[in-house]
Design an enzyme around this catalytic site. Sequence first.
Site, PDB file in Angstrom:
ATOM      1  N   LYS A  38      43.909 -13.971  -3.331  1.00 44.32           N
ATOM      2  CA  LYS A  38      44.138 -12.815  -2.444  1.00 44.32           C
ATOM      3  C   LYS A  38      43.443 -11.579  -3.012  1.00 44.32           C
ATOM      4  O   LYS A  38      43.057 -11.569  -4.190  1.00 44.32           O
ATOM      5  CB  LYS A  38      45.641 -12.569  -2.317  1.00 44.32           C
ATOM      6  N   ARG A 133      61.931  -9.680  -0.678  1.00 44.31           N
ATOM      7  CA  ARG A 133      60.692  -9.333   0.012  1.00 44.31           C
ATOM      8  C   ARG A 133      60.689 -10.069   1.346  1.00 44.31           C
ATOM      9  O   ARG A 133      61.335  -9.625   2.286  1.00 44.31           O
ATOM     10  CB  ARG A 133      59.501  -9.690  -0.889  1.00 44.31           C
ATOM     11  N   HIS A 163      59.592 -17.153  -4.775  1.00 43.73           N
ATOM     12  CA  HIS A 163      58.764 -16.351  -5.693  1.00 43.73           C
ATOM     13  C   HIS A 163      59.677 -15.613  -6.663  1.00 43.73           C
ATOM     14  O   HIS A 163      60.695 -15.058  -6.256  1.00 43.73           O
ATOM     15  CB  HIS A 163      57.926 -15.364  -4.873  1.00 43.73           C
ATOM     16  N   ARG A 216      51.291 -21.746  -8.163  1.00 47.91           N
ATOM     17  CA  ARG A 216      50.384 -20.746  -7.576  1.00 47.91           C
ATOM     18  C   ARG A 216      49.883 -19.850  -8.701  1.00 47.91           C
ATOM     19  O   ARG A 216      50.584 -18.953  -9.151  1.00 47.91           O
ATOM     20  CB  ARG A 216      51.136 -19.917  -6.527  1.00 47.91           C
ATOM     21  N   TYR A 262      34.033  19.464 -14.271  1.00 45.33           N
ATOM     22  CA  TYR A 262      34.853  20.339 -13.418  1.00 45.33           C
ATOM     23  C   TYR A 262      35.989  20.974 -14.208  1.00 45.33           C
ATOM     24  O   TYR A 262      36.612  20.311 -15.051  1.00 45.33           O
ATOM     25  CB  TYR A 262      35.446  19.541 -12.261  1.00 45.33           C
ATOM     26  N   CYS A 308      34.379  12.665 -12.639  1.00 46.27           N
ATOM     27  CA  CYS A 308      33.926  13.102 -11.310  1.00 46.27           C
ATOM     28  C   CYS A 308      33.947  11.895 -10.352  1.00 46.27           C
ATOM     29  O   CYS A 308      34.274  10.786 -10.740  1.00 46.27           O
ATOM     30  CB  CYS A 308      32.519  13.666 -11.379  1.00 46.27           C
ATOM     31  N   ASP A 310      31.436  10.286  -8.992  1.00 41.27           N
ATOM     32  CA  ASP A 310      30.382   9.288  -9.231  1.00 41.27           C
ATOM     33  C   ASP A 310      29.912   9.219 -10.678  1.00 41.27           C
ATOM     34  O   ASP A 310      29.078   8.384 -11.010  1.00 41.27           O
ATOM     35  CB  ASP A 310      29.146   9.625  -8.385  1.00 41.27           C
TER      36      ASP A 310
HETATM   37  C1  LIG Z   1      50.357 -12.981  -5.798  1.00 45.41           C
HETATM   38  C2  LIG Z   1      51.297 -14.111  -5.737  1.00 45.41           C
HETATM   39  C3  LIG Z   1      51.238 -15.141  -6.690  1.00 45.41           C
HETATM   40  C4  LIG Z   1      50.373 -15.079  -7.927  1.00 45.41           C
HETATM   41  O1  LIG Z   1      51.073 -14.379  -8.944  1.00 45.41           O
HETATM   42  P1  LIG Z   1      50.448 -14.193 -10.397  1.00 45.41           P
HETATM   43  O2  LIG Z   1      51.491 -13.457 -11.142  1.00 45.41           O
HETATM   44  O3  LIG Z   1      49.206 -13.377 -10.213  1.00 45.41           O
HETATM   45  O4  LIG Z   1      50.158 -15.542 -10.926  1.00 45.41           O
HETATM   46  C5  LIG Z   1      52.051 -16.242  -6.498  1.00 45.41           C
HETATM   47  N1  LIG Z   1      52.892 -16.310  -5.423  1.00 45.41           N
HETATM   48  C6  LIG Z   1      52.996 -15.326  -4.524  1.00 45.41           C
HETATM   49  C7  LIG Z   1      53.940 -15.467  -3.387  1.00 45.41           C
HETATM   50  C8  LIG Z   1      52.207 -14.191  -4.646  1.00 45.41           C
HETATM   51  O5  LIG Z   1      52.319 -13.212  -3.746  1.00 45.41           O
END
Ligand SMILES: *Cc1c(COP(=O)(O)O)cnc(C)c1O
Length: 379
Positions: A38, A133, A163, A216, A262, A308, A310
Amino acid sequence: MEFYRDTWAEINLDSIKWNVKKTISELKPFVDLFAVVKANAYGHGDIQVAQAALEAGAKGLAVAFLDEALKLRNSGIKAPILVLGASRPEDANIAAEHRISVTVHEVDWLERVQLKIGQQLSVHIKCDTGMGRIGIKTKKELLHITNLILQTKAFLFEGIFTHFATADELKTNYFEQQIEKFQELLDALPEKPPYIHCSNSAATLRFKGVGGNMVRLGISMYGLTPSTDIAPMLPFQLKPAFSLHTKLVHVKQLNPGEKVSYGAEYEASEKEWIGTLPIGYADGWIRKLSGQDVLINGERVPIVGRICMDQCMVRLPKRYEPGTPVTLIGRQETEEITMDEIAKKRETINYEIPCIITSRVPRVYIEGGKVTSLSNPLL
Ligand SMILES: *Cc1c(COP(=O)(O)O)cnc(C)c1O
């Protein structure tokens, strides 16, 4: 593709492959690794990273929303792709058409999905076991959803997941509570789907991918630790894939009392060599990084004055030729500036740093020790 500026990020795909392969070797043989790509692969470049991860043995890819999945599919990637976030029910037919798996996070969503005749949508049920979430919380919701899924051929029940909120923290009680809640929900399932998954990088590396048969992997695939607390617990040395480079574009000597940038806040206290770097906050090198060191000739030198849009300036120990390479993140000889050092300076986590190096900064891909491709999103 070409680019015409002296600031670039190097993405080492050999490191990505190493991190994926080493992680797989830690997992039980029936556990599949999905590479989380992602946010343009955490700023590294989604298509390149996805291909490298798949070559290294990842079985699928995960992204946050449907557009990210479509970009990967349209690039010719055939591997399974899972959208982890909530998609719009009216877009479900697009996901089905491109064989993209989506997440079901509530009963309502499933009832509002409209598919074309003959289409089949692969779904993963998301359980909220403590992240607060998206996802369902009760057995009642779970049974309602599974009944809806199982009563029609339009849905393929492909997975169920949750998660973790604290897998990267030293204290494990909340993490264990989440596992328990997930197990309770799994026990209530009338039928087990092919994939059951809960582990992010922290849970994957620290607990060998607790629970289920898929992990994941996000941050650690990029060679970064999920938190500095658990860095000592990682089972192998991760290899960071992202480094950031530029070159001196101008070098001049200031007299005592002369100012830089600046606000004229920085004042030379003696005769000083000042170098200008062509990177600034519009590249994601934000103003908070004033005072941060960069590497030149294997040595640390500080950024002085305000950053700055750039450009920014560094104080040099001596005169260097314009064109001299400068490393902002990464290694030069024996010195290294890590993503964690930049994160600490910015009072944030390492995840945020590559994500916000903007698309103005071209990505250069290294594979087999050689530059294999470039991406310049401006062209
Ligand atoms: C982003 C995400 C992950 C990956 O998590 P990491 O800590 O980067 O390994 C896994 N599961 C879900 C649902 C996520 O949103």
